[in-house]
Each structure stands twice: as structure tokens, then as C-alpha cells.
Design a protein around this motif. Sequence first.
Motif, PDB file in Angstrom:
ATOM      1  N   GLY A 159       3.166  -7.340  -3.832  1.00  0.00           N
ATOM      2  CA  GLY A 159       2.061  -8.274  -3.657  1.00  0.00           C
ATOM      3  C   GLY A 159       2.444  -9.555  -2.961  1.00  0.00           C
ATOM      4  N   LEU A 160       3.576  -9.569  -2.280  1.00  0.00           N
ATOM      5  CA  LEU A 160       4.111 -10.809  -1.726  1.00  0.00           C
ATOM      6  C   LEU A 160       3.768 -11.032  -0.258  1.00  0.00           C
ATOM      7  CD1 LEU A 160       7.599 -10.703  -3.464  1.00  0.00           C
ATOM      8  CD2 LEU A 160       5.597 -12.064  -4.115  1.00  0.00           C
ATOM      9  N   LEU A 161       3.049 -10.099   0.362  1.00  0.00           N
ATOM     10  CA  LEU A 161       2.645 -10.283   1.762  1.00  0.00           C
ATOM     11  C   LEU A 161       1.133 -10.303   1.935  1.00  0.00           C
ATOM     12  CD1 LEU A 161       5.236  -8.153   3.786  1.00  0.00           C
ATOM     13  CD2 LEU A 161       5.194 -10.630   3.421  1.00  0.00           C
ATOM     14  N   ARG A 162       0.406 -10.321   0.854  1.00  0.00           N
ATOM     15  CA  ARG A 162      -1.052 -10.313   0.952  1.00  0.00           C
ATOM     16  C   ARG A 162      -1.527 -11.605   1.612  1.00  0.00           C
ATOM     17  NH1 ARG A 162      -4.465  -6.912  -0.842  1.00  0.00           N
ATOM     18  NH2 ARG A 162      -2.862  -5.925  -2.152  1.00  0.00           N
ATOM     19  N   GLY A 163      -2.227 -11.449   2.742  1.00  0.00           N
ATOM     20  CA  GLY A 163      -2.715 -12.596   3.481  1.00  0.00           C
ATOM     21  C   GLY A 163      -1.705 -13.195   4.445  1.00  0.00           C
ATOM     22  N   TYR A 164      -0.556 -12.550   4.614  1.00  0.00           N
ATOM     23  CA  TYR A 164       0.481 -13.042   5.534  1.00  0.00           C
ATOM     24  C   TYR A 164       0.567 -12.167   6.773  1.00  0.00           C
ATOM     25  CZ  TYR A 164       2.381 -16.105   1.900  1.00  0.00           C
ATOM     26  OH  TYR A 164       2.548 -17.082   0.954  1.00  0.00           O
ATOM     27  N   ARG A 165       0.917 -12.775   7.901  1.00  0.00           N
ATOM     28  CA  ARG A 165       1.292 -12.033   9.090  1.00  0.00           C
ATOM     29  C   ARG A 165       2.701 -11.495   8.869  1.00  0.00           C
ATOM     30  NH1 ARG A 165       2.448 -14.930  13.039  1.00  0.00           N
ATOM     31  NH2 ARG A 165       1.660 -13.757  14.821  1.00  0.00           N
ATOM     32  N   ALA A 166       2.943 -10.252   9.281  1.00  0.00           N
ATOM     33  CA  ALA A 166       4.254  -9.651   9.017  1.00  0.00           C
ATOM     34  C   ALA A 166       4.514  -8.526  10.004  1.00  0.00           C
ATOM     35  CB  ALA A 166       4.318  -9.108   7.588  1.00  0.00           C
TER      36      ALA A 166
END
Length: 269
Positions: A159-166
Motif C-alpha cells: 500500500g505504499l505506492l497508492r497515488g504515487y508515480r512509479a
Amino acid sequence: MTAPEARRRDLVAAALAAALVWPLRPAQAAGSADAPDPISPEPIPPDRPVRIAMLLYPGLTALDLVGPQTFLAGLAPGSLHLVGAETGPVTSDTGLALVATHSFATCPADLDVLFVPGGDGTPAQMGHAALLAFLRDRAARAGWVVSVCTGSLILGAAGLLRGYRATSHWSVRDAVLPLLGAEPVAERVVFDRNRVTAAGVSAGLDLGLALAARLRGADYARTAQLVAEYAPAPPFRAGTPAEAGPAVVRAAESILAPLVTGAEAVARR
């Protein structure tokens, strides 16, 4: 470690320390490695070692970890921790064993960098409850949360990239990252606030240099690059699907199929 190896390590660390520049220089271009975004963590003062935890798990890709570790180790004398579910040897996806010096329980609570590599073992780790809980706990206080290759899928599963560009390895980037709430970006290294993700395997070298620049200054990173003589000149232009051509892409996809299908199946759960 033999005496010559220890001496070489100390010489490299000394050469890098001589190049410390802090604070960072102004950026020459938006998003460059020469300066942080306004909302990125502050650089680490040169009189304090950087606190780094790098995750080990069965089936990781060794170069995902060893490449960045080469550039970051000089910043973290005595404070770079290799962390596994348990201490001891951890076998990579090519059979090379790395040694976990800390377990999830003994890893320091407060970190400047929390790092996750990718590898064939990614799907299993995406469903590993204890590992995901460890990442969520340490990420809540970490300065930077970082991955290479399919390590971004493990971060996403936590759940650590939700809403992040990656970004991630090309084989899973566009299909799997969105299932985990991330916005896929076809770039080699992607910074979004305090999240840093790199594309497949060799991109970890670029990530290590870019992150070193954020932590301690561009001249430090340039010195590390020169010490390592990192001046890529590959014998083939086949490092991306566009360059490799259809036949080579099909061969690579057949090798990567178990990883891709396994990761997608876990991401959809």
C-alpha cells in the motif's frame, strides 16, 4: 573480508568522503538529480551516517541490490543493514547468496532509506504478511522509500505506492502497477515526493547515483560514479523493447512469463 579488500573499501570511502558537498546545488533542470523537489526529505548532514535498510528475500535479483549498495555504502559506514525475515544467507534468483545481518525484528526503527529490490521471488513477497507489515511500519518513518525493478510491486502490495508515480520492469510496469494504485511512468528513475522507483535491474545503478545526489550532493555522486568507472557502453542496443525488436522481446517475455503472471495474480487479489 581480507586485509586488501578492507583497505580498498576504506580508500573508496575516503575518496567519496572527500567529495562531500552539502547542501545540494540548485537544480539545472526540473526533476534532475542535482536537487530535491521542495517536498522531498532534506539532505543528510555530512557529519551523520545515513541509516539504510535494504531488504533481502528468497529469489531477489542480486544486482537490484548490489548496484545501489555500491554507491550508497560510503554514506552509511556502520549503518547499512541487510534485512531479511531471519538473519543468515538468502539465495538470489541466480543462486548467489547474500547475507541478512538483521531480521525484521532487529532492523532499526528509524531509517533514512528503506530499499526493496525486485526478482523472481516478487510474487511470493507480495503476499508475505510479515514482510508487508515490516515495510509499512518502517516506511511510516523513513526519509526515502525506494525500489528497483519489481521491488515497486512489493511496495505497492504494502500500500505504499497508492497515488504515487512509479516505474518498474517494463514487463509489469503498465499492467500491474495500476492494480496497486500507482501511476506507471516509463522512465528509468522516478522521484515522487519521498518515493523513488527504478526500472529493471541495471537501472538500480542510476537510482543509486540519483539518490546519493539527493542525500549528499551532486559532486559526491559524480565522484562515486568515477570511482566505479560507470560509463555505460553496452555491446548491443537491446535494453528496451523498442530497441530489442519483436523476436528478442518474445524470447524475453517467455522467460519473464512466470514472474509477470504471478505478480498480476497477486495484485488482483
